[in-house]
Design a protein around this motif. Structure first.
Motif, PDB file in Angstrom:
ATOM      1  N   MET A 178       0.855  -1.180   0.000  1.00  0.00           N
ATOM      2  CA  MET A 178       0.000   0.000   0.000  1.00  0.00           C
ATOM      3  C   MET A 178       0.894   1.234   0.000  1.00  0.00           C
ATOM      4  O   MET A 178       1.706   1.429   0.903  1.00  0.00           O
ATOM      5  CB  MET A 178      -0.906  -0.011   1.237  1.00  0.00           C
ATOM      6  CG  MET A 178      -2.020   1.019   1.204  1.00  0.00           C
ATOM      7  SD  MET A 178      -3.136   0.806   2.628  1.00  0.00           S
ATOM      8  CE  MET A 178      -4.442   1.909   2.154  1.00  0.00           C
ATOM      9  N   THR A 179       0.766   2.050  -1.015  1.00  0.00           N
ATOM     10  CA  THR A 179       1.623   3.224  -1.139  1.00  0.00           C
ATOM     11  C   THR A 179       0.771   4.488  -1.049  1.00  0.00           C
ATOM     12  O   THR A 179       0.651   5.257  -2.003  1.00  0.00           O
ATOM     13  CB  THR A 179       2.399   3.190  -2.468  1.00  0.00           C
ATOM     14  OG1 THR A 179       1.458   3.004  -3.542  1.00  0.00           O
ATOM     15  CG2 THR A 179       3.402   2.060  -2.475  1.00  0.00           C
ATOM     16  N   ALA A 180       0.138   4.675   0.111  1.00  0.00           N
ATOM     17  CA  ALA A 180      -0.649   5.887   0.330  1.00  0.00           C
ATOM     18  C   ALA A 180       0.285   7.093   0.358  1.00  0.00           C
ATOM     19  O   ALA A 180       1.468   6.984   0.677  1.00  0.00           O
ATOM     20  CB  ALA A 180      -1.410   5.767   1.636  1.00  0.00           C
ATOM     21  N   TRP A 181      -0.251   8.245   0.042  1.00  0.00           N
ATOM     22  CA  TRP A 181       0.593   9.435  -0.040  1.00  0.00           C
ATOM     23  C   TRP A 181      -0.229  10.683   0.248  1.00  0.00           C
ATOM     24  O   TRP A 181      -1.446  10.710   0.100  1.00  0.00           O
ATOM     25  CB  TRP A 181       1.249   9.530  -1.420  1.00  0.00           C
ATOM     26  CG  TRP A 181       0.293   9.334  -2.573  1.00  0.00           C
ATOM     27  CD1 TRP A 181      -0.305   8.177  -2.964  1.00  0.00           C
ATOM     28  CD2 TRP A 181      -0.204  10.349  -3.458  1.00  0.00           C
ATOM     29  NE1 TRP A 181      -1.128   8.376  -4.039  1.00  0.00           N
ATOM     30  CE2 TRP A 181      -1.076   9.702  -4.365  1.00  0.00           C
ATOM     31  CE3 TRP A 181       0.023  11.725  -3.581  1.00  0.00           C
ATOM     32  CZ2 TRP A 181      -1.729  10.396  -5.375  1.00  0.00           C
ATOM     33  CZ3 TRP A 181      -0.615  12.424  -4.595  1.00  0.00           C
ATOM     34  CH2 TRP A 181      -1.485  11.755  -5.477  1.00  0.00           C
ATOM     35  N   ARG A 182       0.474  11.722   0.695  1.00  0.00           N
ATOM     36  CA  ARG A 182      -0.160  13.001   0.999  1.00  0.00           C
ATOM     37  C   ARG A 182      -0.415  13.773  -0.291  1.00  0.00           C
ATOM     38  O   ARG A 182       0.433  13.847  -1.174  1.00  0.00           O
ATOM     39  CB  ARG A 182       0.737  13.852   1.892  1.00  0.00           C
ATOM     40  CG  ARG A 182       0.773  13.442   3.340  1.00  0.00           C
ATOM     41  CD  ARG A 182      -0.418  13.921   4.123  1.00  0.00           C
ATOM     42  NE  ARG A 182      -0.232  13.652   5.564  1.00  0.00           N
ATOM     43  CZ  ARG A 182      -1.163  13.818   6.489  1.00  0.00           C
ATOM     44  NH1 ARG A 182      -2.373  14.253   6.126  1.00  0.00           N
ATOM     45  NH2 ARG A 182      -0.919  13.546   7.740  1.00  0.00           N
ATOM     46  N   THR A 183      -1.608  14.344  -0.354  1.00  0.00           N
ATOM     47  CA  THR A 183      -1.955  15.227  -1.463  1.00  0.00           C
ATOM     48  C   THR A 183      -2.049  16.645  -0.917  1.00  0.00           C
ATOM     49  O   THR A 183      -1.907  16.881   0.286  1.00  0.00           O
ATOM     50  CB  THR A 183      -3.312  14.824  -2.070  1.00  0.00           C
ATOM     51  OG1 THR A 183      -4.335  15.030  -1.083  1.00  0.00           O
ATOM     52  CG2 THR A 183      -3.296  13.359  -2.480  1.00  0.00           C
ATOM     53  N   LYS A 184      -2.304  17.564  -1.760  1.00  0.00           N
ATOM     54  CA  LYS A 184      -2.539  18.923  -1.301  1.00  0.00           C
ATOM     55  C   LYS A 184      -3.957  19.030  -0.768  1.00  0.00           C
ATOM     56  O   LYS A 184      -4.883  18.448  -1.314  1.00  0.00           O
ATOM     57  CB  LYS A 184      -2.336  19.925  -2.435  1.00  0.00           C
ATOM     58  CG  LYS A 184      -0.894  20.027  -2.912  1.00  0.00           C
ATOM     59  CD  LYS A 184      -0.752  21.063  -4.014  1.00  0.00           C
ATOM     60  CE  LYS A 184       0.702  21.169  -4.460  1.00  0.00           C
ATOM     61  NZ  LYS A 184       0.869  22.180  -5.544  1.00  0.00           N
ATOM     62  N   GLY A 185      -4.123  19.798   0.274  1.00  0.00           N
ATOM     63  CA  GLY A 185      -5.460  20.000   0.821  1.00  0.00           C
ATOM     64  C   GLY A 185      -5.696  19.125   2.033  1.00  0.00           C
ATOM     65  O   GLY A 185      -4.782  18.628   2.685  1.00  0.00           O
ATOM     66  N   GLY A 186      -6.964  18.920   2.327  1.00  0.00           N
ATOM     67  CA  GLY A 186      -7.369  18.215   3.540  1.00  0.00           C
ATOM     68  C   GLY A 186      -8.032  19.196   4.477  1.00  0.00           C
ATOM     69  O   GLY A 186      -7.370  19.999   5.143  1.00  0.00           O
ATOM     70  N   THR A 187      -9.377  19.178   4.512  1.00  0.00           N
ATOM     71  CA  THR A 187     -10.109  20.211   5.247  1.00  0.00           C
ATOM     72  C   THR A 187      -9.989  20.071   6.758  1.00  0.00           C
ATOM     73  O   THR A 187     -10.281  21.020   7.488  1.00  0.00           O
ATOM     74  CB  THR A 187     -11.601  20.166   4.866  1.00  0.00           C
ATOM     75  OG1 THR A 187     -12.125  18.861   5.179  1.00  0.00           O
ATOM     76  CG2 THR A 187     -11.802  20.445   3.389  1.00  0.00           C
ATOM     77  N   ALA A 188      -9.566  18.913   7.255  1.00  0.00           N
ATOM     78  CA  ALA A 188      -9.528  18.698   8.702  1.00  0.00           C
ATOM     79  C   ALA A 188      -8.168  18.977   9.311  1.00  0.00           C
ATOM     80  O   ALA A 188      -8.037  19.010  10.529  1.00  0.00           O
ATOM     81  CB  ALA A 188      -9.949  17.265   9.041  1.00  0.00           C
TER      82      ALA A 188
END
Length: 935
Positions: free
Chosen positions: A1-11
């Motif tokens: 699993m290669t999850a990654w940070r994107t731009k944004g995220g309202t929380a």
């Protein structure tokens, strides 16, 4: 699993980084992250090990439905869902059920033996030769998390009782709309939601309501509610509905605010609790990297974390497409495997129609899926959507019954429940509320994707409890075909999951195997709490002294000045003994001085409950085992109060002050209980206008002067009262005054010596104490603590309730049979005293015991034993045991079978494997004639 940070995220706030550790490794995140979202973003795939087989498990959900990611936090509560735990700098987080870590678990080998440990294997395996041989090791391995020995819970949690017209549970679009409607109708509204902010699905799904983006609309509605006086509670879970529309809410504590337990009584309840996405059943569907499609959308939109770069979205409905489109927009390679045939294909997405996922593969984490046409898709994340199950737990707790809907393949609320309405997704309506015509909602459309029997691969039905399709098949083969039997045989839907993700798939499989429809199978019982609630919330402020407030004597300061060592006796802080040095020596000196001179004892905690009125005598005749209506005014009588089972509840002296005025003097620790008992029986049988009860215990202090020189000291302090023996004989009471203050003087004794109990208003107790000490110096007055008093009363054979009695003791066991034989009126427990059990000749009876082996005093708690064909048998036990400084020998009291008929017999006692010998004697070892009471 290669999850990654994107731009944004309202929380999250990306300007505020933080760091914590998971299984000893550093994890970075941002303010607003949950532990789950930070771990996902940090590439941590294995968050825990499964309950039974220790298989690697990763994230499935994003909220309360999460079955896998339970973690322990150092210094905090164990078994916390990582999806509901806010990340914080410095947290020390550990996986559960794994040693030394989730990634490398030494018990992972158990999965290789899974065929030998199916559902209920322990029922069959560990019975021979003896369950107790296996129990220690099984208990050691049981459970998931481990309680931190350094854990210090908050000393209290707030508990709040609240009333309102409308309680709305769930602050998604349906709940917000319902709350606003009720508020605008002039009703008092409470709105609660388990999220950190209101909005529900509007926080991660695209929607336009009344011309505003969904999250903005939700914030505006919440602001309107608060401004108009509605109570809006976030981080608050409604975990149970109880009788008469009482709803219990658990509000999380933060920033030094303790947990809160809300008890809300509402005229009407609106349940807008939403729905939970179901897993899809296919082989190895528990591999890390296989996640709920809805959860993946939450992580993407709210926390800025994409679940993978090569993503397969497997779905049997239309709601998963928003997840697929959103991930594709980030640059991820997305393939949709849609179980439906006839559907329009959105542009820009690769969609495989009419195919199903057969199995997943991968070492530790998912790497590919095999489809029904035999093809294989590589994937580092599989997002599954098997449909949505309305969250009906609270509705069912309110005694609601469910109906099955084929169009959504789910159970929904059926017949109406008075005062309870269900709206939104909880009612099976997965679109926006009808009044928002401008809110576009994708068509749901669903086809069945139920688990099938006789599948080669392991298909996981309940991820939390390690239940597979084969376990359900086994249950059916062994005839556990009732849904409640299935639950208990396999543990399907048990524990904290309560069927959130597993229930419907399990029911569908049983229906398939048994040839029935899903609604014919029925559902299990949903029990509160909906999700775990900290015990500190239930305790509230009732912890430590708040649970059992330590009561203090009016004269505590004076006792401390005389060197008293204070201890807790029945909730009262009382002098155990006085002075420094050996406690045993000080206690012995106090007891001996009380027999030779005069001693002063503080008996203020003794009950002083006044019973007044024309029917007071008849009322107390009913309360007491003894007859008290024949007692003359100014006289006292010792008596028992029994339970309805005929067992001794309390004893004490009853004082008749006037014709229609009595004082019930009960044991110090039983004052509240006796007071409640009196009030209960007054309501049941007597005219409350003719019997009045007043607890004056706290108003009055009682000082006891006891010993051969007691009369001289009492005469010296200037009481204006008739104290001669003619006016004040033993077991009598007279009024008097002390320095102009009314007092009450009673001649009663718990020491066997002439004694005077002087009761004075509590705020004048210090003056009386001071005068007694000043005048008592010439008589050698001694302070008497409770430990020495216990020796004095034991020498006389006087009992202490709860020490010399147990829960089965009856008056006849103490030789007191006359009231039962002579008393004509009814009293509490009378009928229980004439039962076969009460008349047994081998009952344990109250006797004295003296050591017959020269080995010193007998241990308290030592059991009398008889030897027989079946080994040793207990015949009773030692209740009190002391060394008497007056008699210069050990004395003891006990409850021994047939003891009153065995005077002089020598019996065996056993204590901690030591055998002793004791002679049964009369309980009274000192002054059996009672001459010293009148000396």
């Amino acid at each position: 699993m290669t999850a990654w940070r994107t731009k944004g995220g309202t929380a999250i706030d990306t300007t505020r980084p933080l760091r914590f550790t998971f299984d000893g490794k550093a994890v970075e995140g941002f303010a607003g992250d949950t532990v789950a979202s930070a771990l996902l973003a940090g590439g941590v795939s294995v968050l825990g090990r499964s309950f039974k087989y220790h298989r690697p498990r990763g994230l499935w959900g994003a909220g309360v439905e999460e079955p896998n990611a339970l973690v322990d936090v150092a210094g905090a509560m164990p078994n916390t869902r990582a999806t509901q735990l806010l990340a914080a700098d410095g947290l020390i987080v550990r996986s559960v059920n794994a040693e030394p870590s989730a990634e490398k678990d030494r018990h992972a080998f158990l999965d290789a033996f899974s065929r030998f440990i199916p559902a209920a294997f322990y029922y069959k395996t560990f019975m021979f030769p003896d369950w107790h041989l296996f129990e220690p090791r099984i208990r050691q391995m049981a459970g998931l998390g481990r309680l931190d020995a350094t854990l210090r819970e908050p000393s209290f949690a707030e508990q709040i009782n609240h009333h309102c017209d409308v309680l709305v549970v769930g602050a998604g679009p349906a709940g917000l709309a319902a709350a606003r409607k009720a508020l605008r109708a002039g009703q008092r509204v409470v709105l609660c939601d388990d999220g950190r902010q209101v909005g529900g699905s509007l926080l991660h799904r695209a929607a336009i309501l009344e011309g505003k983006p969904g999250a903005e609309w939700a914030a505006d509605v919440a602001a309107e509610l608060r401004q108009a006086g509605a109570l809006v509670l976030t981080d608050t879970t409604a975990f149970g509905i109880y009788d008469h529309r009482l709803v219990a809410l658990s509000q999380k504590g933060a920033d030094g605010v303790p947990e809160r337990l809300w008890r809300v009584r509402a005229k009407s309840i609106v349940l807008a609790t939403g729905a939970i996405e179901r897993p899809l059943p296919f082989g190895n569907n528990d591999l890390p990297g296989i996640m709920s499609a809805e959860a993946a959308l939450v992580y993407l939109r709210r926390f800025g974390v994409a679940a993978g770069r090569k993503v397969v979205v497997a779905t049997n409905n239309g709601l998963a497409y928003e997840t697929a489109e959103a991930l594709a927009a980030t640059g991820a390679e997305v393939t949709v495997v849609d179980y439906r045939d006839d559907i329009p294909v959105p542009t820009g997405l690769r969609v495989l129609k009419g195919l199903t996922v057969i199995s997943a593969s991968g070492r530790e984490v998912v790497s590919a899926v095999r489809l029904s046409d035999g093809s294989v898709l590589e994937a580092d994340a599989v997002l599954a959507s098997g449909g949505f199950t309305p969250t009906v737990h609270l509705y069912c707790q309110a005694q609601g019954k469910l109906d099955w809907r084929d169009d959504i393949l789910a159970f929904v609320p059926g017949r109406p429940v008075e005062g309870v309405a269900v709206v939104g997704a909880a009612a099976g309506d997965f679109g926006l509320p009808a009044e928002f015509a401008d809110g576009a909602t994708r068509h749901f459309g669903i086809v069945a994707a139920w688990p099938k029997p006789r599948v080669k691969d392991r298909v996981w039905i309940d991820l939390q409890n390690d239940v597979t399709a084969k376990d359900v098949e086994l249950a059916v083969r062994e005839n556990f075909v009732s849904v409640e039997h299935l639950k208990r045989y396999t543990t399907l839907g048990m524990a904290t999951d309560q069927g959130k993700t597993s229930n419907v798939n399990g029911l569908a499989l049983m229906a398939e195997i048994t040839g029935r429809r899903i609604p014919e199978i029925g559902t299990t019982t949903y029990r509160p709490p909906f999700t775990p609630v900290p015990l500190v919330s239930f305790a509230g402020v009732r912890s430590g002294t708040r649970m059992n407030p330590l009561r203090r004597l009016p004269l505590e300061r004076e006792h401390r000045a005389h060197g008293a060592v204070l201890r807790d006796y029945g909730g009262w802080l009382r002098p155990a003994f006085y002075g420094e040095g050996s406690p045993e020596a000080r206690i012995q000196l106090e007891a001996k001085a009380s027999r030779t001179g005069v001693a002063l004892f503080d008996g203020s905690p003794l009950g002083k409950i006044e019973v007044i009125g024309p029917d007071a005598a008849a009322f107390l005749d009913f309360i007491y085992y003894n007859t008290v209506s024949t007692l003359a005014p100014g006289r006292c009588r010792y008596g028992f109060i029994l339970t309805e089972g005929g067992n001794i509840y309390d004893d004490g002296v009853l004082v008749r002050l006037e014709e229609n005025r009595f004082v019930v003097s009960c044991s110090s620790s039983h004052v509240a209980g006796v007071h409640a008992l009196l009030e209960e029986w007054r309501q049941d049988r007597f005219d409350r206008r003719r019997v009045f009860i007043h607890n004056a215990t706290a108003e009055m202090a009682t000082l006891t002067v006891t010993g051969p020189r007691a009369s001289a000291l009492v005469a010296a302090i200037g009481l204006d009262a008739a104290l001669d023996d003619a006016s004040l004989p033993h077991m009598a009471v007279v009024p008097g005054t002390f320095e102009g203050i009314p007092v009450r003087i009673a001649r009663v004794s718990f020491t066997g010596e002439r004694s005077y109990e002087i009761s004075v208003p509590a705020d004048h107790a210090a003056a009386l104490w001071s005068r007694l000490w000043r005048e008592g110096e010439v008589f050698g007055v001694t302070p008497l603590g409770l430990e020495a008093l216990m020796i004095l009363r034991a020498e006389k054979g006087y009992i202490v309730i709860g020490k010399d009695t147990d829960g089965t003791s009856r008056p006849m066991d103490f030789g007191l049979t006359a009231p039962l034989e002579r008393k004509k009126t009814e009293f509490i427990g009378r009928r229980s005293l004439i039962t076969e059990d009460a008349m047994r000749p081998d009952r344990r009876q109250f006797v004295g015991l003296e050591a017959a082996d020269g080995k010193g005093h007998l241990p308290t708690g030592a059991h009398g034993i008889e030897r027989g064909a079946c080994g040793l048998r207990s015949t009773g036990y030692v209740t009190s045991s002391y060394f008497s400084p007056t008699l210069q020998k050990p004395i003891a009291l006990g409850l021994i079978e047939r003891g009153l008929a065995r005077m002089g017999d020598v019996i065996e006692l056993q204590h901690l494997r030591e055998v002793r010998h004791a002679r049964i004697v009369a309980p009274c070892a000192f002054d059996p004639e009672g001459t010293r009471l009148h000396a």
